[in-house]
Motif scaffolding. Structure first.
Motif, short mmCIF file in Angstrom:
data_model
loop_
_atom_site.label_atom_id
_atom_site.label_comp_id
_atom_site.label_asym_id
_atom_site.label_seq_id
_atom_site.Cartn_x
_atom_site.Cartn_y
_atom_site.Cartn_z
N PHE A 105 9.72 -37.04 -9.26
CA PHE A 105 9.34 -35.69 -8.98
C PHE A 105 9.83 -34.84 -9.93
O PHE A 105 11.43 -34.79 -10.32
N VAL A 106 9.37 -34.00 -10.60
CA VAL A 106 9.49 -33.13 -11.48
C VAL A 106 9.43 -31.88 -10.69
O VAL A 106 8.51 -31.75 -9.95
N LEU A 107 10.69 -30.78 -10.80
CA LEU A 107 10.52 -29.43 -9.87
C LEU A 107 9.91 -28.50 -11.64
O LEU A 107 10.95 -28.10 -11.96
N VAL A 110 14.34 -25.95 -2.45
CA VAL A 110 15.60 -25.75 -1.85
C VAL A 110 15.64 -24.75 -2.62
O VAL A 110 15.70 -24.93 -4.10
N TRP A 111 16.14 -23.27 -2.08
CA TRP A 111 16.07 -21.86 -3.61
C TRP A 111 17.90 -21.87 -2.87
O TRP A 111 18.23 -21.81 -1.80
N VAL A 112 18.41 -21.22 -4.05
CA VAL A 112 20.60 -20.82 -4.11
C VAL A 112 20.28 -19.29 -4.54
O VAL A 112 19.54 -19.16 -5.49
N THR A 115 15.98 -21.90 -19.27
CA THR A 115 16.44 -22.95 -19.48
C THR A 115 15.21 -23.69 -18.40
O THR A 115 15.97 -25.57 -18.03
N GLY A 116 13.98 -23.46 -18.23
CA GLY A 116 13.36 -24.09 -17.37
C GLY A 116 13.34 -24.13 -16.39
O GLY A 116 12.74 -24.29 -15.33
N ALA A 117 14.74 -23.59 -15.93
CA ALA A 117 14.48 -22.70 -13.92
C ALA A 117 13.61 -22.23 -13.43
O ALA A 117 13.04 -21.00 -14.62
N LEU A 118 13.50 -22.73 -12.07
CA LEU A 118 12.34 -21.14 -11.32
C LEU A 118 12.89 -20.71 -10.45
O LEU A 118 13.81 -20.85 -9.97
N SER A 152 16.58 -25.52 -6.46
CA SER A 152 17.37 -26.66 -6.47
C SER A 152 16.85 -27.16 -7.48
O SER A 152 16.59 -28.20 -6.90
N VAL A 153 16.85 -27.71 -8.64
CA VAL A 153 16.91 -29.54 -9.16
C VAL A 153 17.18 -30.62 -8.26
O VAL A 153 16.48 -31.37 -7.94
N ASP A 154 18.24 -30.62 -8.09
CA ASP A 154 19.47 -31.23 -7.49
C ASP A 154 18.29 -31.62 -5.92
O ASP A 154 18.76 -32.67 -5.41
#
Length: 183
Positions: free
Chosen positions: A9-11, A73-75, A52-55, A63-65
């Motif tokens: 899985f790639v976020l 999951v969103w933080v 950073t590539g984060a959404l 959260s990629v992890d």
């Protein structure tokens, strides 16, 4: 790492495409198309791709992890955690996937002669009940009525228009009699 038949899985924005349900019931269901997030309640948001590539969406970062293909999951530092839960197309429509037939359906053989005979009997019964009903259709142009009762019995029949004309004559005669009586 979440693995499926397509690999790990790639976020990314592609992973967000489709129909989702928010972990907060007040926000409900929504659809992600491209970078647009459209909630059923009318709320519209945009997915941002950070350097950073984060959404990120409205200050929340994915959260990629902690995320999987079915649960993103969103933080947010001062708010905590929320999640988007993926919904299949048939989950949203109320269709039970176990009831979906994947192979060709087979039809039972039909006895068309018996079916034809059954339809004829039903039509005859329907006509008999219509002839024996007390429903009137005054003022409508109709063909001659079929006699009620036995087929070999002679009966006088009248159309709706004939009955209307007869009643109009009787009403006129009664009104004439009534006027003479009153004067």
């Amino acid at each position: 790492i979440d693995e499926d038949e397509d690999g790990p899985f790639v976020l990314n924005v592609d992973a967000l495409q489709g129909r989702w349900r928010h972990s907060s019931p007040t926000l409900g269901r929504f659809t992600v198309t491209g970078r647009k997030v459209e909630f059923d309640n009318g709320l519209k948001l945009t997915v941002m791709v950070l350097e950073t590539g984060a959404l990120a969406v409205a200050g929340w970062t994915a959260s990629v992890d902690l995320s999987t293909a079915e649960r993103i999951v969103w933080v947010k530092a001062d708010k905590g955690v929320c999640a988007w839960l993926f919904e299949d197309d048939h989950m949203d429509s109320g269709v039970n996937p176990e009831n979906i037939t994947l192979e060709k359906r087979r039809r039972n053989s039909v006895d068309y002669r018996a079916l034809d005979e059954q339809l004829r009997r039903q039509e005859m019964a329907s006509r008999r009940s219509a002839l024996n009903s007390d429903e009137s259709s005054f003022g409508e142009e109709e063909g001659p009525r079929k006699p009620r009762g036995r087929d070999d019995e002679a009966q006088e029949t009248m159309t709706g228009a004939e009955w209307a004309a007869l009643h109009a004559k009787k009403v006129a005669k009664s009104m004439e009699f009534f006027q003479r009586w009153m004067l």
